[in-house]
Design a protein around this motif. Structure first.
Motif, PDB file in Angstrom:
ATOM      1  N   SER A 224     -37.647 -11.174  30.033  1.00 19.07           N
ATOM      2  CA  SER A 224     -36.495 -11.362  29.758  1.00 19.07           C
ATOM      3  C   SER A 224     -35.355 -10.195  29.976  1.00 19.07           C
ATOM      4  O   SER A 224     -35.659  -9.037  29.961  1.00 19.07           O
ATOM      5  CB  SER A 224     -36.248 -11.641  28.110  1.00 19.07           C
ATOM      6  OG  SER A 224     -36.827 -12.518  27.783  1.00 19.07           O
ATOM      7  N   SER A 225     -34.027 -10.512  29.758  1.00 16.18           N
ATOM      8  CA  SER A 225     -32.883  -9.259  30.129  1.00 16.18           C
ATOM      9  C   SER A 225     -31.697  -9.771  29.484  1.00 16.18           C
ATOM     10  O   SER A 225     -31.390 -10.759  29.148  1.00 16.18           O
ATOM     11  CB  SER A 225     -32.931  -9.133  31.736  1.00 16.18           C
ATOM     12  OG  SER A 225     -32.270 -10.260  32.175  1.00 16.18           O
ATOM     13  N   ARG A 226     -30.825  -8.533  29.472  1.00 22.55           N
ATOM     14  CA  ARG A 226     -29.495  -8.722  29.051  1.00 22.55           C
ATOM     15  C   ARG A 226     -28.700  -7.757  29.743  1.00 22.55           C
ATOM     16  O   ARG A 226     -29.133  -6.419  29.855  1.00 22.55           O
ATOM     17  CB  ARG A 226     -29.449  -8.553  27.558  1.00 22.55           C
ATOM     18  CG  ARG A 226     -29.730  -7.566  26.819  1.00 22.55           C
ATOM     19  CD  ARG A 226     -29.304  -7.261  25.492  1.00 22.55           C
ATOM     20  NE  ARG A 226     -27.951  -7.686  25.383  1.00 22.55           N
ATOM     21  CZ  ARG A 226     -27.113  -6.321  25.362  1.00 22.55           C
ATOM     22  NH1 ARG A 226     -27.716  -5.218  25.245  1.00 22.55           N
ATOM     23  NH2 ARG A 226     -25.884  -6.285  25.297  1.00 22.55           N
ATOM     24  N   ALA A 227     -27.380  -8.033  30.443  1.00 29.20           N
ATOM     25  CA  ALA A 227     -26.521  -7.193  30.993  1.00 29.20           C
ATOM     26  C   ALA A 227     -26.025  -6.395  30.226  1.00 29.20           C
ATOM     27  O   ALA A 227     -25.651  -6.654  29.238  1.00 29.20           O
ATOM     28  CB  ALA A 227     -25.580  -7.903  31.888  1.00 29.20           C
ATOM     29  N   VAL A 228     -25.789  -5.072  30.680  1.00 26.30           N
ATOM     30  CA  VAL A 228     -25.518  -3.918  29.871  1.00 26.30           C
ATOM     31  C   VAL A 228     -24.168  -3.259  30.464  1.00 26.30           C
ATOM     32  O   VAL A 228     -23.401  -2.608  30.002  1.00 26.30           O
ATOM     33  CB  VAL A 228     -26.590  -2.940  29.221  1.00 26.30           C
ATOM     34  CG1 VAL A 228     -27.280  -3.662  28.377  1.00 26.30           C
ATOM     35  CG2 VAL A 228     -27.215  -2.180  30.459  1.00 26.30           C
ATOM     36  N   GLU A 229     -24.170  -3.319  31.907  1.00 27.14           N
ATOM     37  CA  GLU A 229     -23.028  -2.651  32.549  1.00 27.14           C
ATOM     38  C   GLU A 229     -22.660  -3.340  33.811  1.00 27.14           C
ATOM     39  O   GLU A 229     -23.757  -3.596  34.748  1.00 27.14           O
ATOM     40  CB  GLU A 229     -23.376  -1.130  32.641  1.00 27.14           C
ATOM     41  CG  GLU A 229     -22.123  -0.358  33.265  1.00 27.14           C
ATOM     42  CD  GLU A 229     -22.324   1.304  33.265  1.00 27.14           C
ATOM     43  OE1 GLU A 229     -21.791   2.075  33.069  1.00 27.14           O
ATOM     44  OE2 GLU A 229     -23.604   1.573  33.994  1.00 27.14           O
ATOM     45  N   LEU A 230     -21.388  -3.249  34.268  1.00 26.39           N
ATOM     46  CA  LEU A 230     -21.138  -3.668  35.609  1.00 26.39           C
ATOM     47  C   LEU A 230     -20.743  -2.522  36.505  1.00 26.39           C
ATOM     48  O   LEU A 230     -19.903  -1.552  36.091  1.00 26.39           O
ATOM     49  CB  LEU A 230     -19.742  -4.583  35.460  1.00 26.39           C
ATOM     50  CG  LEU A 230     -19.469  -5.343  36.744  1.00 26.39           C
ATOM     51  CD1 LEU A 230     -20.578  -6.483  37.251  1.00 26.39           C
ATOM     52  CD2 LEU A 230     -18.013  -6.338  36.263  1.00 26.39           C
ATOM     53  N   GLU A 231     -21.421  -2.418  37.618  1.00 24.36           N
ATOM     54  CA  GLU A 231     -21.132  -1.168  38.665  1.00 24.36           C
ATOM     55  C   GLU A 231     -20.361  -1.569  39.918  1.00 24.36           C
ATOM     56  O   GLU A 231     -20.996  -2.542  40.473  1.00 24.36           O
ATOM     57  CB  GLU A 231     -22.411  -0.431  38.807  1.00 24.36           C
ATOM     58  CG  GLU A 231     -23.143   0.201  37.630  1.00 24.36           C
ATOM     59  CD  GLU A 231     -24.452   0.834  37.710  1.00 24.36           C
ATOM     60  OE1 GLU A 231     -24.342   1.863  38.146  1.00 24.36           O
ATOM     61  OE2 GLU A 231     -25.239   0.044  37.873  1.00 24.36           O
ATOM     62  N   GLU A 232     -19.159  -1.070  40.249  1.00 22.20           N
ATOM     63  CA  GLU A 232     -18.831  -1.143  41.396  1.00 22.20           C
ATOM     64  C   GLU A 232     -19.213  -0.716  42.459  1.00 22.20           C
ATOM     65  O   GLU A 232     -19.682   0.498  42.527  1.00 22.20           O
ATOM     66  CB  GLU A 232     -17.197  -1.063  41.188  1.00 22.20           C
ATOM     67  CG  GLU A 232     -16.388  -1.385  42.639  1.00 22.20           C
ATOM     68  CD  GLU A 232     -14.993  -0.887  42.527  1.00 22.20           C
ATOM     69  OE1 GLU A 232     -14.240  -1.082  43.305  1.00 22.20           O
ATOM     70  OE2 GLU A 232     -14.442  -0.060  41.442  1.00 22.20           O
ATOM     71  N   LEU A 233     -19.484  -1.372  43.714  1.00 25.37           N
ATOM     72  CA  LEU A 233     -19.933  -0.602  44.940  1.00 25.37           C
ATOM     73  C   LEU A 233     -18.681  -0.038  45.746  1.00 25.37           C
ATOM     74  O   LEU A 233     -17.592  -0.562  45.794  1.00 25.37           O
ATOM     75  CB  LEU A 233     -20.445  -1.804  45.785  1.00 25.37           C
ATOM     76  CG  LEU A 233     -21.592  -2.489  45.239  1.00 25.37           C
ATOM     77  CD1 LEU A 233     -22.037  -3.694  46.110  1.00 25.37           C
ATOM     78  CD2 LEU A 233     -23.190  -1.440  45.915  1.00 25.37           C
ATOM     79  N   VAL A 234     -19.017   1.259  45.965  1.00 24.24           N
ATOM     80  CA  VAL A 234     -18.032   2.254  46.540  1.00 24.24           C
ATOM     81  C   VAL A 234     -18.437   2.899  47.741  1.00 24.24           C
ATOM     82  O   VAL A 234     -19.664   2.995  48.197  1.00 24.24           O
ATOM     83  CB  VAL A 234     -17.257   2.982  45.557  1.00 24.24           C
ATOM     84  CG1 VAL A 234     -16.445   2.175  44.431  1.00 24.24           C
ATOM     85  CG2 VAL A 234     -18.429   4.152  45.259  1.00 24.24           C
ATOM     86  N   CYS A 235     -17.582   3.076  48.758  1.00 29.46           N
ATOM     87  CA  CYS A 235     -17.798   4.014  49.820  1.00 29.46           C
ATOM     88  C   CYS A 235     -17.633   5.529  49.597  1.00 29.46           C
ATOM     89  O   CYS A 235     -16.670   5.656  49.011  1.00 29.46           O
ATOM     90  CB  CYS A 235     -17.109   3.513  51.049  1.00 29.46           C
ATOM     91  SG  CYS A 235     -17.508   4.251  52.614  1.00 29.46           S
ATOM     92  N   ALA A 236     -18.778   6.147  49.810  1.00 29.24           N
ATOM     93  CA  ALA A 236     -18.660   7.547  49.905  1.00 29.24           C
ATOM     94  C   ALA A 236     -18.641   8.269  51.205  1.00 29.24           C
ATOM     95  O   ALA A 236     -19.264   8.014  52.079  1.00 29.24           O
ATOM     96  CB  ALA A 236     -19.766   8.280  49.176  1.00 29.24           C
ATOM     97  N   LEU A 237     -17.545   8.929  51.367  1.00 27.38           N
ATOM     98  CA  LEU A 237     -17.058   9.608  52.728  1.00 27.38           C
ATOM     99  C   LEU A 237     -17.202  11.078  52.695  1.00 27.38           C
ATOM    100  O   LEU A 237     -16.724  11.698  51.679  1.00 27.38           O
ATOM    101  CB  LEU A 237     -15.617   9.069  53.247  1.00 27.38           C
ATOM    102  CG  LEU A 237     -15.611   7.387  53.033  1.00 27.38           C
ATOM    103  CD1 LEU A 237     -14.037   7.415  53.395  1.00 27.38           C
ATOM    104  CD2 LEU A 237     -16.165   6.902  54.310  1.00 27.38           C
TER     105      LEU A 237
END
Length: 314
Positions: free
Chosen positions: A157-170
């Motif tokens: 079982s699970s529950r979402a706790v955080e939304l993380e944005e995908l970003v580019c590191a340059l």
């Protein structure tokens, strides 16, 4: 040895009167006298000097009184601890975590558990990758773990706790460093730094999938064991990478982070996971605390298509 016999002995020893001791224990006097005789027979000792008018402790009774009291106190403590364990107010919850996001969320959960259930111990176990925590949940080596969705295990079982944005590191001197957003296809000729492809990293597999969708296969020139090392290599000019917004504070010198334009999915989701059949009441209390300490993001309000980020089973 019957604890009720010890209780009878202590009551008579403190009252020095069978009638008062019987009233204190809410029993009739004959059964109380029988208990004392049974205890004396078992111990092969006379505990009281009795007459028609007085009751006094023998030397043996005096010497056994304190140990008997301590035994009853320990028995009461044992019952109290057992009741706490049954209710979930006491126990151990083995908790696995990996990655920068869980290292930010974990203190929030641990602080809330200490405040609301101080007798529950979170036994913290660091993992290198999320898949390791999933394996240990399935095997029973962990009770709770910070993971990423989706989870392809019906036992969990699970529950979402955080939304993380995908970003580019340059690297800070990259030609695209001054852009507000980056189109992934524009990086097709760049070198990439990556986590190992054979270690089950969801971030690595997501980067490979996004690059494939953008029409190219990333040219991996260096592989690093963790996100901190990946970002250090990017800052040193070894290449570019795709990382998560939660990781950005780990490395700031020599780097810029830019949102990615037109990618699907654009986010990954951190979650807490546990075996559905885990009977631990302490675990149930910790999961309950997590609902307020780490509330599930409002995906509708954020305009996030949950079908793209594996939320269906939460």
């Amino acid at each position: 040895m019957d604890l009720r016999d010890l209780e009878a002995f202590v009551a008579v020893a403190e009252e020095l009167h069978f009638g008062r001791a019987a009233a204190r224990l809410h029993v009739a006097q004959p059964p109380l006298s029988n208990r004392i005789r049974r205890l004396e027979t078992e111990l092969r000792l006379q505990l009281f000097e009795r007459s028609t008018r007085t009751v006094a402790l023998t030397d043996a009774g005096v010497r056994l009184l304190d140990p008997a009291r301590r035994t009853l106190v320990q028995a009461a403590m044992t019952r109290e601890i057992a009741a706490s364990i049954v209710s979930g107010e006491e126990g151990r919850v083995r908790t696995g975590f990996a990655g920068a996001s869980s290292q930010r969320l974990l203190p929030l959960l641990a602080t809330a558990v200490r405040r609301t259930h101080p007798r529950i111990e979170l036994v913290l176990q660091s993992q290198t990758y999320v898949y390791t925590a999933l394996e240990e949940l399935l095997s029973g080596a962990l009770d709770l773990a910070f993971v990423r969705l989706p989870i392809a295990h019906p036992e969990l079982s699970s529950r979402a706790v955080e939304l993380e944005e995908l970003v580019c590191a340059l690297p800070a001197d990259h030609p695209f460093a001054d852009r507000e957003r980056i189109r992934l296809g524009d990086l097709a000729r760049d070198d990439f730094v990556s986590l190992p492809h054979d270690q089950g990293s969801m971030l690595q597999s997501t980067m490979a999938s996004l690059c494939h969708s953008a029409g190219f296969r990333p040219r991996i020139v260096q592989v690093a064991p963790d996100s901190s090392t990946v970002l250090a290599l990017v800052a040193a000019g070894a290449g570019v990478t795709i990382t998560l917004s939660s990781v950005c504070p780990v490395q700031s010198v020599g780097l810029v982070y830019r949102p990615l334009e037109g990618i699907r999915p654009s986010h990954l989701v951190s979650a807490l996971a546990w075996r559905t059949d885990n009977p631990s009441t302490a675990l149930a209390r910790v999961v309950e605390v997590s609902e307020s300490a780490l509330p599930t993001p409002d995906f509708d309000e954020l305009g996030i298509d949950t079908s793209l980020i594996g939320i269906g089973q939460v």
